[in-house]
Each structure stands twice: as structure tokens, then as C-alpha cells.
Design an enzyme around this catalytic site. Sequence first.
Site, short mmCIF file in Angstrom:
data_model
loop_
_atom_site.label_atom_id
_atom_site.label_comp_id
_atom_site.label_asym_id
_atom_site.label_seq_id
_atom_site.Cartn_x
_atom_site.Cartn_y
_atom_site.Cartn_z
N ALA A 10 0.80 -1.23 0.00
CA ALA A 10 0.00 0.00 0.00
C ALA A 10 0.83 1.27 0.00
O ALA A 10 0.30 2.36 -0.26
CB ALA A 10 -0.93 0.01 1.22
N GLY A 11 2.13 1.17 0.28
CA GLY A 11 2.95 2.37 0.47
C GLY A 11 3.25 3.12 -0.82
O GLY A 11 3.20 2.58 -1.92
N ARG A 15 10.86 7.78 -1.22
CA ARG A 15 12.28 7.85 -1.57
C ARG A 15 12.59 7.36 -2.98
O ARG A 15 13.71 7.52 -3.46
CB ARG A 15 13.11 7.07 -0.54
CG ARG A 15 13.30 7.81 0.78
CD ARG A 15 14.15 7.01 1.72
NE ARG A 15 13.41 5.90 2.33
CZ ARG A 15 13.97 4.93 3.05
NH1 ARG A 15 15.28 4.92 3.22
NH2 ARG A 15 13.23 3.98 3.57
N ASN A 227 14.09 0.53 -1.12
CA ASN A 227 13.51 1.80 -0.71
C ASN A 227 14.01 3.01 -1.49
O ASN A 227 13.54 4.12 -1.25
CB ASN A 227 13.78 2.04 0.79
CG ASN A 227 13.11 1.01 1.66
OD1 ASN A 227 11.89 0.95 1.73
ND2 ASN A 227 13.90 0.17 2.32
N ALA A 380 11.14 -6.32 -51.16
CA ALA A 380 11.44 -5.16 -50.32
C ALA A 380 10.38 -4.08 -50.49
O ALA A 380 9.89 -3.84 -51.60
CB ALA A 380 12.81 -4.61 -50.69
#
Length: 450
Positions: A10-11, A15, A227, A380
Site C-alpha cells: 500500500a505504500g 524515496r 527503498n 522489399a
Amino acid sequence: MNSTAVILAAGKGTRMHSDKPKVLQTVLGDPMLRHVREALRPEFGDRVFIVVGHRADMVEAAFAGERFVHQTEQLGTGHALMQALPGLRADACEMVLVVNGDTPLLRAETVAHFMKEAEGADLAFATISLDEPGAYGRVVRDDEGHVSAIVEAKDYDMSRYGAPTGEVNAGMYAIRLSLAEALLPRLSNANRSGEYYITDLVGLAVAEGRDVRGVQCGSDESLMGVNSPRELAQAEESMRAFVVEGLLDKGVLLHAPALVRVSPRATIEAGAELSGPCDVLGSCHVERGARIEAYCSLRDSHVASGAEIRPYCHLEQARVGEGALVGPYARLRPGAVLERDSHVGNFVELKKARLGVGSKANHLTYLGDAEIGAGVNIGAGTITCNYDGKNKHRTTIEDGAFIGSNTALVAPVTVGKECLVGAGSVITHDVPAGELAVARGKQKNLPRRK
């Protein structure tokens, strides 16, 4: 024992300096959360809840089909577990494994070992020993070595707990559900962060005389969270090196192995050959005898035995058959299929197109939404004009056809067996088998003005 896992995801991850949820930051091409989810799969299967909060919509979109719990206010890990209780009760589980979603190096064998060591305990948690414990929660033990508490780094008081030993909480817990139900309401947020810590359950359980175990896992970096961008890069390099060592041990041929990046979800058979730098990500499967040269990027693709991917090619959700040649500088987009011994050359792009056995498209060509038979030669500059501004349409080129250079095939259209399409043609109608099609303006030679 009947167990369910909870992943804390949930974070925000301030940082990381990114608008994207931290658990969606990628390691070898996959979000960190996917690595964690795959590590839990052998032990827990579908019995997993993911707690989401910050940009929950993004996480749910990336992991469709998973079971989610919403933590609308991020008030700590203990609060996150509280939100998961209704789902855990519905699962009727006895034990709950709690892990963090930012531990991409977590491995299935580590989870299995921890659950075995936690068997019979009321509460167990993994510990590691670090020379520089940083912000990790400190493990406090009594004189007999029994766990007495986990204290967050910012709250650690040496006058009360003594000098830290370097043993820290690794953030993986096994908790008896009945104990969690009894103790979670007693958690307090009277700390510097104003959050409810899951770590405080340890002290509460010890005070009740419960069986609390700190399972020592040495200095296993697979349990360490990510982190910051620096830690993310370090985790990715650690995973890359681990995967490469495994490939070398089982007999995969690697050139410049320090520059080879292979997803742990990829399957590379012994005898396959890879040259760095290259990326083989997602659920790729590379068979024995296949060769992937430098500066190639593959994702969720299958390369069969004897196939060769030459330098600077990009493949995504593509299949390359036995003995096929790709590139250099080719792009195979989702749905591209090359049958046995077919060739795709430089600056050729395929999307939702099948190139039949022995067929060739060697230069400067786009084949989209196309079915191409065996033994076909694509000149081509050929283009399948598959989009009319509203809908996509298919082009069919049957066995043995020859498509001249600089041809536009306006779909829906079929070119029959053994047809010849003249160079520079714009084909808007089906060409019956065995016929010659020429669709271009008549050449005029006029006097040159001076």
C-alpha cells in the site's frame, strides 16, 4: 497447516521519487510485486491477499485477477493487517504469512524454509544479521536468547535495550490468525511515526507467554526491501547475476555474461546461446540450439531450436520456429509467428502475422494482420495496408506466391497460390491462383525541359 499469505503493497515509496507505486518499480522487466507474488505461488497458490493503498488502481490493473484489500489510509503495517482480517476469516486459515511487496529477491525456497521453521509457533518472524542495520527494526533477545521484542530503529533506546547486535527484523511474519485477531486491537500508535506497527505484536505475544520465534536467516539479502533508486539498481544486479550463474551451471552458452539480462520467469534450455548485451524478459522460452545475438530484446517470446536472432532485433509475444532467421534490425510484435526455416530480414516488422514454412521477407517490409503461406517471397518495401481508419482487416498470401518490391496490399485481400504480383503494384482485389497481377500507372517518357 491451512495458511494464507498477505502482501503489504500500500505504500507510496517517497524515496523512489516516482509517481508510480513503489511495488510497480521493475526489476528485470517485472514489477517488484510480481517477483514477490511468484515466490509465494508454490506454497500458497491463489491463497494470497494484496493490501493496496497509494495508486491502488494502478496496482490492481497490473495484477488483474488477484485478491485485493484496500488500506485507504496508510497508518502502518499493523493497520494494513487489520484491513485484511475479514478476508482471512473468510479463508478460514490457521496461519497468516505476511511479507512486504518491495522484496523482489524473495525466493520460493526461502518462503518454504521459513514456513517449516514456523510450524507450531504462535508467531514467528525472519531475522537477518547486518553489519550496517540502517533503518531496519532491531531484534531484542533476553539472556537465554529468546525473543522479547522488535524495536523500530527510530525508537531504539540503548539505555533500555542495550547495544544492538546487528540482528534485525527482515519483515516476514507467520502469525496464528486467532492470535492476530486478539492482539491487533491492542496495537498503539504512540510512537514517533504515529503508526500501528506489526512488529509490536511480538512484544504483546511474548508478554502473554506465547510461542514466539525469531527464525535466523543469516545475512540472506533476498529478504531485504528496496527503498531507493540505488537499492533498486542493486537488487536488479543481484537478481541478474543470480539468474546468469544458474544458466551457466545448467549449460547455457553465454558470451559477455555480465551484460546478459534474463528474467527469472524465462526458460532457457541447456545448449542455447546468448550474447550480451541482450534482454530476455518475461516468460520467454529459448530452446536448445537457438542463438540470440547481441543487442536483442525479447519479451514473452518463444525461440525454437536452431533459430537465430541476429543483432538489434526486438521480439514481443512472438514465436520463432525451428531454423528460422530473424534480423538484423527486425521487429516482431505481439502475434507474430515465424514457421520453420522462414526468414525475416533487416527493417522488417510483423504484427499478428504468420510467415509460413520457408517463406522470406528480407527487406524493409511491414506485415500486419496477415496469413502468409509456405514458400512465399515478399519483396522489399511491401506493406499490408491493414487499417482503414476504423477497423483492421486481414491479408492472405497463399503458398508459393511472389510479391514484387514496393507493393501495397490493401486488406481485406487474398493473393492465391503461385501468383506473381508485379513490383510497385497497389493490390485492392483478390488475385486468383496462378495469375500475374500488375496494378500501376503506365510509364511515360517525355522530353526533359531545360
